[in-house]
Design an enzyme around this catalytic site. Structure first.
Site, mmCIF file in Angstrom:
data_model
loop_
_atom_site.group_PDB
_atom_site.id
_atom_site.type_symbol
_atom_site.label_atom_id
_atom_site.label_comp_id
_atom_site.label_asym_id
_atom_site.label_seq_id
_atom_site.Cartn_x
_atom_site.Cartn_y
_atom_site.Cartn_z
ATOM 1 N N GLY A 1 -0.259 3.265 5.996
ATOM 2 C CA GLY A 1 0.126 2.314 4.965
ATOM 3 C C GLY A 1 1.087 1.226 5.342
ATOM 4 O O GLY A 1 1.389 1.012 6.488
ATOM 5 N N SER A 2 1.514 0.478 4.369
ATOM 6 C CA SER A 2 2.518 -0.566 4.449
ATOM 7 C C SER A 2 2.167 -1.744 3.571
ATOM 8 O O SER A 2 1.943 -1.575 2.386
ATOM 9 C CB SER A 2 2.774 -1.026 5.881
ATOM 10 O OG SER A 2 3.961 -1.778 5.898
ATOM 11 N N ARG A 3 2.039 -2.973 4.157
ATOM 12 C CA ARG A 3 1.919 -4.171 3.345
ATOM 13 C C ARG A 3 1.068 -5.215 4.057
ATOM 14 O O ARG A 3 1.056 -5.293 5.285
ATOM 15 C CB ARG A 3 3.315 -4.731 3.101
ATOM 16 C CG ARG A 3 3.373 -5.876 2.124
ATOM 17 C CD ARG A 3 4.807 -6.317 1.950
ATOM 18 N NE ARG A 3 5.033 -7.644 2.484
ATOM 19 C CZ ARG A 3 6.204 -8.097 2.882
ATOM 20 N NH1 ARG A 3 7.265 -7.323 2.849
ATOM 21 N NH2 ARG A 3 6.338 -9.314 3.331
ATOM 22 N N ILE B 1 1.557 -5.802 8.020
ATOM 23 C CA ILE B 1 2.949 -5.494 8.327
ATOM 24 C C ILE B 1 3.167 -3.986 8.252
ATOM 25 O O ILE B 1 2.906 -3.360 7.227
ATOM 26 C CB ILE B 1 3.896 -6.203 7.333
ATOM 27 C CG1 ILE B 1 3.650 -7.715 7.337
ATOM 28 C CG2 ILE B 1 5.357 -5.901 7.661
ATOM 29 C CD1 ILE B 1 4.336 -8.450 6.215
ATOM 30 N N MET C 1 0.844 -1.195 0.000
ATOM 31 C CA MET C 1 0.000 0.000 0.000
ATOM 32 C C MET C 1 0.876 1.240 0.000
ATOM 33 O O MET C 1 1.707 1.409 0.900
ATOM 34 C CB MET C 1 -0.897 0.020 1.241
ATOM 35 C CG MET C 1 -1.948 -1.057 1.263
ATOM 36 S SD MET C 1 -2.833 -1.044 2.848
ATOM 37 C CE MET C 1 -1.586 -1.771 3.912
#
Length: 219
Positions: free
Chosen positions: A185-187, A155, A97
């Site tokens: 955000g992130s993953r 994550i 993301m």
């Protein structure tokens, strides 16, 4: 519509930015500087509130489908050894993301939450090879009557400083419903049986709760 996790942050940002503009208008005599401060403040506020937007999605519930839990881009499709829960090889689909994506996490399948655990950790960039094991993260497993046990992992990345997870062990969840939020955000990784037939490819754009990442063959 905005996610409830953003209300306090948006209110705090609005108060700070309003205070800055009040001070600029009372202390600065140059009009273009005051106007610039206003424009920057508006831009920053719009940037903040877009992080917390929460568009309604109409998921077509289907036990044979595993849907993307988040918006973003597929950055990895690989076989990995999952050592926290399954302790065997799994097919991992990783969705990254960007700061501009919707950051709501949605349940990829309907079923019963049989595992939910939070892990404190580092804040390596989301594409770092060790981020899935060393970063702050949550692991959730939902048992579906057709797809079996589906694991997904939120994550945190370099910007994300807090993961919110609503999945509680023993609870019944519905595909596409709100599972949590990663602030800024992130993953998210989805781990499936190694022989699962995927319907996605690398760099494909995903829509959480809508895009189908795998279809389970019914017996």
């Amino acid at each position: 519509m905005f996610h409830k996790e953003g209300y306090k942050i948006m209110a705090f940002a609005a108060i700070i930015l309003i205070a800055i503009n009040v001070l600029s208008y009372s202390l600065i005599n140059t009009y273009w500087i005051k106007f610039s401060v206003l424009l920057v403040s508006i831009f920053l506020f719009l940037l903040i509130i877009q992080f917390f937007r929460n568009p309604k999605r109409r998921t077509q519930h289907n036990d044979a489908h595993i849907v993307a839990p988040v918006d973003g881009k597929v950055v990895a499709i690989e076989e990995v050894y999952e050592k926290e829960y399954f302790k065997d090889k799994r097919l991992q689909v990783s969705i990254f993301m960007s700061p501009l994506n919707v950051h709501v996490t949605r349940h990829p399948v309907s079923g019963t939450v049989i595992y939910s655990k939070y892990h404190p950790g580092k804040f390596l960039v989301a594409w770092h090879p060790k981020s899935s094991e060393e970063n702050e993260r949550t692991t959730v497993v939902v048992k579906n009557k057709l797809a079996g046990e589906v694991l997904y992992r939120q994550i945190a990345g370099a910007l994300a400083k807090r993961i919110v997870n609503y999945a509680e062990e023993g609870s019944e969840v519905i595909q596409g419903s709100d599972s949590g939020f990663i602030k800024f955000g992130s993953r998210v990784d989805v781990l499936l049986p190694a022989d699962t037939p995927l319907t996605v490819k690398l760099n494909q754009k995903m829509k959480g709760g809508l895009s189908v990442i795998a279809k389970i063959e019914e017996d």
